[in-house]
Scaffold this active site. Structure first.
Site, PDB file in Angstrom:
ATOM      1  N   GLY A 318      43.345  36.262  61.191  1.00  0.00           N
ATOM      2  CA  GLY A 318      43.087  36.738  62.471  1.00  0.00           C
ATOM      3  C   GLY A 318      41.859  36.054  63.027  1.00  0.00           C
ATOM      4  N   ASP A 319      41.500  36.618  64.197  1.00  0.00           N
ATOM      5  CA  ASP A 319      40.335  35.814  64.829  1.00  0.00           C
ATOM      6  C   ASP A 319      39.253  36.900  64.984  1.00  0.00           C
ATOM      7  OD1 ASP A 319      38.452  34.995  66.898  1.00  0.00           O
ATOM      8  OD2 ASP A 319      39.928  33.758  67.753  1.00  0.00           O
ATOM      9  N   HIS A 338      25.067  31.578  61.110  1.00  0.00           N
ATOM     10  CA  HIS A 338      24.372  30.349  61.503  1.00  0.00           C
ATOM     11  C   HIS A 338      25.284  29.365  62.200  1.00  0.00           C
ATOM     12  CE1 HIS A 338      25.415  27.895  57.268  1.00  0.00           C
ATOM     13  NE2 HIS A 338      26.613  28.211  58.112  1.00  0.00           N
ATOM     14  N   ASN A 385      20.807  21.084  60.929  1.00  0.00           N
ATOM     15  CA  ASN A 385      22.224  20.696  60.812  1.00  0.00           C
ATOM     16  C   ASN A 385      23.101  21.428  61.747  1.00  0.00           C
ATOM     17  OD1 ASN A 385      24.318  19.142  59.032  1.00  0.00           O
ATOM     18  ND2 ASN A 385      25.196  21.067  58.874  1.00  0.00           N
TER      19      ASN A 385
END
Ligand SMILES: C[S@@+](CC[C@H](N)C(=O)[O-])C[C@H]1O[C@@H](n2cnc3c(N)ncnc32)[C@H](O)[C@@H]1O
Length: 429
Positions: A318-319, A338, A385
């Site tokens: 799922g999302d 993050h 990053n």
């Protein structure tokens, strides 16, 4: 033995070694510590008569050496180092720290190249080997291989003896591509993706945007998909990278708080289950659901362990921005927040808040920045990053506190684990 207990506490600290002994430096390097050598000028003149046995004598001498070096450390870092005009001089403030920074990219690239050429895998199977044998087996020139191997030896990744090169314990633990705690795929992700993105850091800073077009030559809407899930091989590489990176700190995160009061957990974006399986091992009464994108769930089976903990973990595709979240009394976000800027973080936290019952928990695993956001260095570099690749960032505890309390979470507590992920636990009011 004492040193090995101390090492985790020293990993993110500025370590100063007060002696020049190569053997001692070797031990610290093998333990993964980065350190500066500032030889002590202390004359070993502690009066033996003042100590009752060799141990206190050694301790007293070590303490005096440390104090002598500490007194001179301010000179090394440029505070109060002035010549007669009040200006710092090359003599009083040597350029070593700047040269180390210049060399940082060479160090990364030597590591990336040795991993890419499977030097550590080869030596894991067959070491020690001579330069000529290694060069032949990795299909490279002998001259070129020689300087790469020596660089790796200098970095504490290889041992060089008359019998040839072999892996140090640090390389054996983290750099073999099939090791339990392998960071090999993570290193390859940095080589393939972070490196080109960082080449355009100046553009990213000037424009304040992610440099996908310049770094990857594509302008895809979702470059997360573009980088990692476009084909199966890349997807598995990314999953292996996440697995290794999460597994090395999973025990510390799972045990940072007593979670035995929870019976069901949902790890949102839980990927391969590296953290979920460790939680299952620590809390036999806990069932964990991993909720991740369908393309991840379909290959998560490759990471399933053989122990009984496998039976406590299940997978749901799922999302998390769109679909209904599985019910649980503890939600987990490990290396998720993050990835996203604050507006997406609010969106996700608001969805979790609606699913989480009062008294339920939310466990966040990320690297915590200090409140001044200038330390610790690994968290700071991870933040850079995430900013350069995704417009994400690492955050400080007070930033997590404001984000979480804005969505009805209270009692926000944090544990700095000393490893590469810290833990924050909050309770739904
Ligand atoms: C940086 S990885 C962290 C993986 C894992 N939590 C860990 O700590 O190793 C981010 C994870 O979030 C998943 N993810 C990204 N967007 C998602 C979405 N919209 N819904 C569900 N999962 C998502 C990715 O597939 C990936 O597994």
């Amino acid at each position: 033995m004492g040193l090995f207990r101390a090492i985790p506490k020293l990993l993110h600290k500025h370590v100063v070694m007060a002696c020049m002994a190569p053997g001692h430096q070797h031990v610290l390097r093998n333990a993964g510590l980065r350190f500066t050598v500032v030889p002590s000028r202390f004359q070993e003149n502690v009066r033996k008569a003042s100590s009752l046995s060799p141990f206190p004598y050694a301790m007293d001498t070590a303490k005096q050496k440390a104090l002598e070096v500490a007194r001179r450390m301010h000179q090394k870092h440029g505070k109060a180092v002035k010549d007669t005009d009040g200006k710092p001089t090359v003599q009083s403030l040597p350029p070593t720290a700047i040269v180390e920074l210049i060399d940082g990219f060479k160090v990364s690239k030597a590591l990336f190249t040795a991993c890419k050429m499977k030097v550590f895998d080869l030596l894991g199977d067959e070491g020690p080997l001579s330069t000529a044998d290694i060069a032949r087996k990795i299909g490279a020139s002998e001259g070129g291989t020689g300087y790469l191997l020596d660089a790796c030896a200098g970095l504490g990744l290889l041992d060089k003896t008359e019998g040839g090169y072999s892996n140090t314990p640090l390389a054996t633990l983290y750099l073999l591509s099939d090791g339990e705690y392998s960071l090999h795929s993570l290193i390859m992700i940095h080589e393939e993706f972070s490196w080109p993105f960082f080449s355009y850091l100046d553009f990213a800073v000037r424009e304040g945007t992610v440099q996908t077009q310049r770094a990857l030559g594509t302008a895809g809407e979702d470059h997360y998909q573009e980088c990692f899930y476009k084909n199966r091989e890349k997807k598995l590489q990314f999953m292996r990278a996440m697995h290794g990176h999460t597994k090395v700190a999973a025990h510390q995160v799972a045990t940072a708080f007593d979670l035995s009061g929870f019976t069901s957990a949902c790890d949102l974006g839980g990927s391969t289950g590296a953290l979920a399986y460790e939680l299952a091992r620590q809390y036999p009464g806990l069932k964990v659901t991993i909720f991740d994108l369908p393309e991840v769930i379909e290959d998560a089976v490759f990471f399933k362990p053989h122990g009984p903990e496998a039976g406590q973990v299940s997978f749901v595709p799922g999302d998390f921005f769109r679909d209904t979240l599985p019910e649980a009394d503890l939600y987990i976000l490990s290396k998720i927040l993050h990835n996203w800027p604050d507006d997406k973080v609010h969106q996700l936290l608001s969805r979790i808040s609606r699913s989480c019952k009062p008294g339920g928990g939310l466990l966040v695993a990320e690297q915590l920045l200090d409140e001044d956001k200038c330390r610790p260095l690994p968290a700071l570099m991870m933040s850079l990053n995430m900013r350069v690749l995704f417009q994400g960032q690492e955050r400080s505890l007070s930033e997590y506190w404001s984000l979480l309390q804005a969505h009805g979470f209270t009692d926000v507590r944090a544990v700095r684990t000393g490893s590469i992920a810290d833990a924050v636990l909050a309770t739904r009011a």
